[in-house]
Design an enzyme around this catalytic site. Structure first.
Site, PDB file in Angstrom:
ATOM      1  N   LYS A 171      -1.288   3.800  -0.139  1.00  0.00           N
ATOM      2  CA  LYS A 171      -0.596   2.918   0.846  1.00  0.00           C
ATOM      3  C   LYS A 171      -1.284   2.589   2.100  1.00  0.00           C
ATOM      4  O   LYS A 171      -1.271   1.350   2.554  1.00  0.00           O
ATOM      5  CB  LYS A 171       0.804   3.487   1.512  1.00  0.00           C
ATOM      6  CG  LYS A 171       1.790   2.747   2.350  1.00  0.00           C
ATOM      7  CD  LYS A 171       2.966   3.291   2.672  1.00  0.00           C
ATOM      8  CE  LYS A 171       2.805   4.406   3.600  1.00  0.00           C
ATOM      9  NZ  LYS A 171       3.950   5.036   3.992  1.00  0.00           N
ATOM     10  N   LEU A 206      -1.101  -6.230   2.896  1.00  0.00           N
ATOM     11  CA  LEU A 206      -0.913  -6.368   1.604  1.00  0.00           C
ATOM     12  C   LEU A 206       0.280  -5.487   1.147  1.00  0.00           C
ATOM     13  O   LEU A 206       0.401  -4.346   1.868  1.00  0.00           O
ATOM     14  CB  LEU A 206      -1.983  -6.054   0.396  1.00  0.00           C
ATOM     15  CG  LEU A 206      -3.064  -6.976   0.358  1.00  0.00           C
ATOM     16  CD1 LEU A 206      -4.070  -6.362  -0.875  1.00  0.00           C
ATOM     17  CD2 LEU A 206      -2.545  -8.337  -0.104  1.00  0.00           C
ATOM     18  N   HIS A 207       1.447  -5.880   0.625  1.00  0.00           N
ATOM     19  CA  HIS A 207       2.518  -5.121   0.444  1.00  0.00           C
ATOM     20  C   HIS A 207       2.011  -4.167  -0.885  1.00  0.00           C
ATOM     21  O   HIS A 207       1.577  -4.681  -1.931  1.00  0.00           O
ATOM     22  CB  HIS A 207       3.705  -5.874  -0.237  1.00  0.00           C
ATOM     23  CG  HIS A 207       4.972  -5.320  -0.346  1.00  0.00           C
ATOM     24  ND1 HIS A 207       5.318  -4.064  -1.223  1.00  0.00           N
ATOM     25  CD2 HIS A 207       6.080  -5.376   0.496  1.00  0.00           C
ATOM     26  CE1 HIS A 207       6.413  -3.818  -1.072  1.00  0.00           C
ATOM     27  NE2 HIS A 207       7.001  -4.381  -0.086  1.00  0.00           N
ATOM     28  N   THR A 216      21.314  -2.787  -9.538  1.00  0.00           N
ATOM     29  CA  THR A 216      19.739  -3.392  -9.601  1.00  0.00           C
ATOM     30  C   THR A 216      20.149  -4.961  -9.937  1.00  0.00           C
ATOM     31  O   THR A 216      21.071  -5.447 -10.510  1.00  0.00           O
ATOM     32  CB  THR A 216      18.967  -2.771 -10.648  1.00  0.00           C
ATOM     33  OG1 THR A 216      19.458  -2.969 -11.927  1.00  0.00           O
ATOM     34  CG2 THR A 216      18.829  -1.351 -10.368  1.00  0.00           C
ATOM     35  N   HIS A 249      20.418   7.410 -18.059  1.00  0.00           N
ATOM     36  CA  HIS A 249      20.441   6.292 -17.104  1.00  0.00           C
ATOM     37  C   HIS A 249      21.636   5.634 -16.873  1.00  0.00           C
ATOM     38  O   HIS A 249      21.772   4.817 -15.880  1.00  0.00           O
ATOM     39  CB  HIS A 249      19.490   5.318 -17.670  1.00  0.00           C
ATOM     40  CG  HIS A 249      18.567   4.605 -16.641  1.00  0.00           C
ATOM     41  ND1 HIS A 249      18.980   4.401 -15.510  1.00  0.00           N
ATOM     42  CD2 HIS A 249      17.321   3.892 -16.705  1.00  0.00           C
ATOM     43  CE1 HIS A 249      18.029   3.733 -14.908  1.00  0.00           C
ATOM     44  NE2 HIS A 249      17.202   3.333 -15.474  1.00  0.00           N
TER      45      HIS A 249
END
Length: 613
Positions: free
Chosen positions: A407, A415-416, A453, A328
């Protein structure tokens, strides 16, 4: 094409062309950061505790925090990304705990769901094709022909820097801090190594996979090379499994690596061959057959045939299923998603078979990397493997395939999709444990120079209000729907803020690092109980991330021993969620949590289907 048309043609975008022109990573105003932090604390403390935290934050804002923020502003003037170096060191290179299980990420190849169902005897043929597609992706990167990732509906280019760590990259252990070393170069920068390393039966081989014209060998040719390795190992004792050493505690691995080099100079040459290789490719003897088994093997499989420091390890199992294991530190999950989506699309296009021709030529023979191992090193390898197995056997992985909606359903109700899943996670945890869970969700800051991030703290007061409404029998369906919509809107706003680097965690980390570097007593904001209760210092009970809207996903371990990992993909008509937990914690269970998430999703669907709103 006429010469005038050629002059007016838009030049093709190069993969890394925007790197140096991306905007610098912004530094939020201290007040804004502290406001977001206080808001994120509310669900996890009592009113009395909140008042104490408010006072601590106020004191920090007007005192130590104000001075530290001035220093951070100065750093931001001279560093286009004031966070990047610190983030690599703090999050990935300075921690001394082992890399596998705790840090590395993995995911299942989706191919077993269409043209490549589990099938004994298919390993080598499929391995040849997977390698070929991977090498074609490498070539696209090397020639800078891969399109630039973009945000804001294709308007804003993203940092592509992490893609440079996909190939020819490895983490090297250090006494107090590791380092990431990459030998990848684009065609505009020069040559880079063109061999890969294959791990099988405790032995490691190098294989040249690019021909004299800089073109990857064909799948049948690659298959032939891999077959030679299998034949050499068949019926022979297992090799020493040197890769197990990469599962050690980092300083211990640094010591053992130095000892390996002292034993024989050829050991150093072998290590460098592995570290410089395009990727590591494992021919694994196990046969996992579903996403849970494949991901579990990817995260916790045979350490004798892994090189956990390598940025990208492909794992081809005996029955033709596939996973990856990635460091990572080198990159975030999106890089793995993009590569595997490319492979998935190519395999589907070809209907899972090779349809090309095979040149009549010899291909390079694999060469074994033979390590000199003395008795003490042999014992160190076995000790590392035993320690690893104890860690690996503690991780539970369960992949939920939710086929009821995806989705399309969420979009139809405005809605997201990501917000709905986050609220489902909150509801599942709240119902199970009777309290909110401090939650981390990855927010991408790749629209900025060297951006990676920010933490989106998705357990908002609005999310908790929604959970309480759902478990309250006196709350009407209309009130529950309104609570859901309010929480979803809050999520959309907060995620948008975090993608602009306007969360609270990275800023507060920068201030903490400056405080530590100055030798100061750590400010009270970091020792106040609310800091840990709200997730600060790596204490998020739910560690989550969306891997996007494709066929690719994966997972990694929870942050906390009493927590969960939850990583998911969102497709048109289904959702798939990888849930992880620690078996040694008697209060958590990945399979039960997945069941709770499924019920939460069904209950949210029921809200809409039974309502006339």
């Amino acid at each position: 094409m006429a010469s005038g048309e050629a002059e007016n043609a838009t030049p093709r975008e190069r993969t890394f062309q925007y790197q140096n022109s991306l905007p610098s990573l912004p530094l939020p105003a201290l007040r804004d950061t502290l406001d977001k932090y206080l808001y994120s604390v509310k669900p996890h403390v009592t009113e009395e505790e909140y008042k104490k935290t408010e006072a601590v934050v106020k004191e920090f804002e007007t005192g130590t925090g104000k001075e530290l923020h001035k220093k951070l502003l100065e750093r931001a003037k001279t560093h286009r990304n004031w966070l990047s170096e610190w983030w690599y060191n703090f999050a990935y290179l300075e921690p001394r705990y082992p890399t596998p299980v705790y840090v590395n990420i993995s995911g299942p190849g989706p191919f077993h769901e269409h043209y490549w169902p589990p099938q004994d005897g298919s390993q080598l043929e499929r391995a040849g094709m997977v390698l070929w597609h991977t090498l074609n992706f490498w070539k696209l990167m090397k020639n800078e022909e891969w399109p630039v990732d973009k945000m804001d509906r294709g308007k804003t280019p993203c940092s592509m820097e992490q893609y440079k760590h996909l190939f020819n990259t490895c983490k090297i252990p250090g006494e107090k801090r590791d380092k990431i070393v990459s030998h990848f170069k684009t065609v505009y920068e020069g040559e880079s190594p063109t061999h890969l390393c294959v791990l099988h039966a405790g032995r490691i081989f190098t294989v040249e996979v690019i021909d004299d014209n800089n073109v990857p060998y064909t799948p049948p040719e690659l298959q032939r090379q891999l077959s030679v390795i299998k034949e050499k190992c068949a019926g022979q004792p297992a090799g020493p499994g040197v890769g197990a050493l990469t599962s050690e505690q980092r300083t211990k691995w640094w010591q053992l690596r130095n000892r390996l080099i002292e034993l024989d100079s050829r050991n150093q040459q072998n290590l460098e061959a592995i570290e410089k290789s395009l990727i590591c490719f494992t021919l694994d003897d196990t046969s996992p057959s579903n996403d849970s088994e494949i991901t579990s093997q990817g995260l916790t499989g045979d350490c004798f045939n892994r090189w956990f420091d390598k940025s990208y390890n492909t794992l081809m199992f005996n029955n033709g299923t596939l996973a990856s294991n990635c460091d990572h530190a080198a990159f975030d999950g999106i890089v793995l998603v993009v590569l595997n989506l490319y492979m998935d699309q190519k395999i589907i296009e070809a209907q899972g078979v090779w349809k090309g021709t095979v040149p009549e030529r010899k291909v390079p023979e694999p060469k074994e990397l033979v390590f000199t191992i003395d008795e003490a090193m042999g014992k160190a390898i076995q000790d590392a493997a035993l320690q690893y197995q104890e860690m690996a056997s503690d991780l539970q992985v369960h992949c939920l395939k939710f086929m009821t909606f995806g989705k399309n359903f969420t979009r139809s109700h405005k809605l997201h999709p990501d917000g709905l899943i986050q609220l489902s996670l909150q509801l599942a945890y709240y119902r199970t444990y009777g309290k909110p869970a401090p939650t981390y969700e990855t927010a991408s800051t790749r629209k900025f120079y060297m951006g990676r991030t920010e933490t989106c703290r998705t357990c908002t007061p609005e999310a908790v209000a929604f959970c309480r409404a759902m478990v309250d029998r006196n709350t009407t369906s209309a009130e529950k729907l309104q609570a859901l919509r309010t929480a979803n809107e809050k999520f959309i706003w907060l995620m948008g803020e975090c993608m602009l680097n306007r969360g609270c965690d990275r800023h507060l980390l920068g201030l903490q690092i400056l405080s530590d570097q100055a030798g100061m007593t750590r400010p009270d904001i970091y020792t106040d109980p609310a800091w840990t209760k709200s997730g600060g210092g790596g204490n998020f009970v739910l560690s989550t991330s969306t891997l996007g809207y494709t066929s690719i996903y994966g997972g990694c371990a929870p942050m906390r021993h009493d927590g969960y990992g939850s990583f998911y993909k969102i497709q048109d008509n289904r959702l798939t969620i990888c849930v992880t937990a620690w078996k040694s914690n008697k209060e958590t269970c990945a399979e039960k949590m997945a069941g709770s998430i499924e019920q939460a999703l069904l209950d949210i669907q029921q809200l809409y289907t039974s309502s006339r709103m």
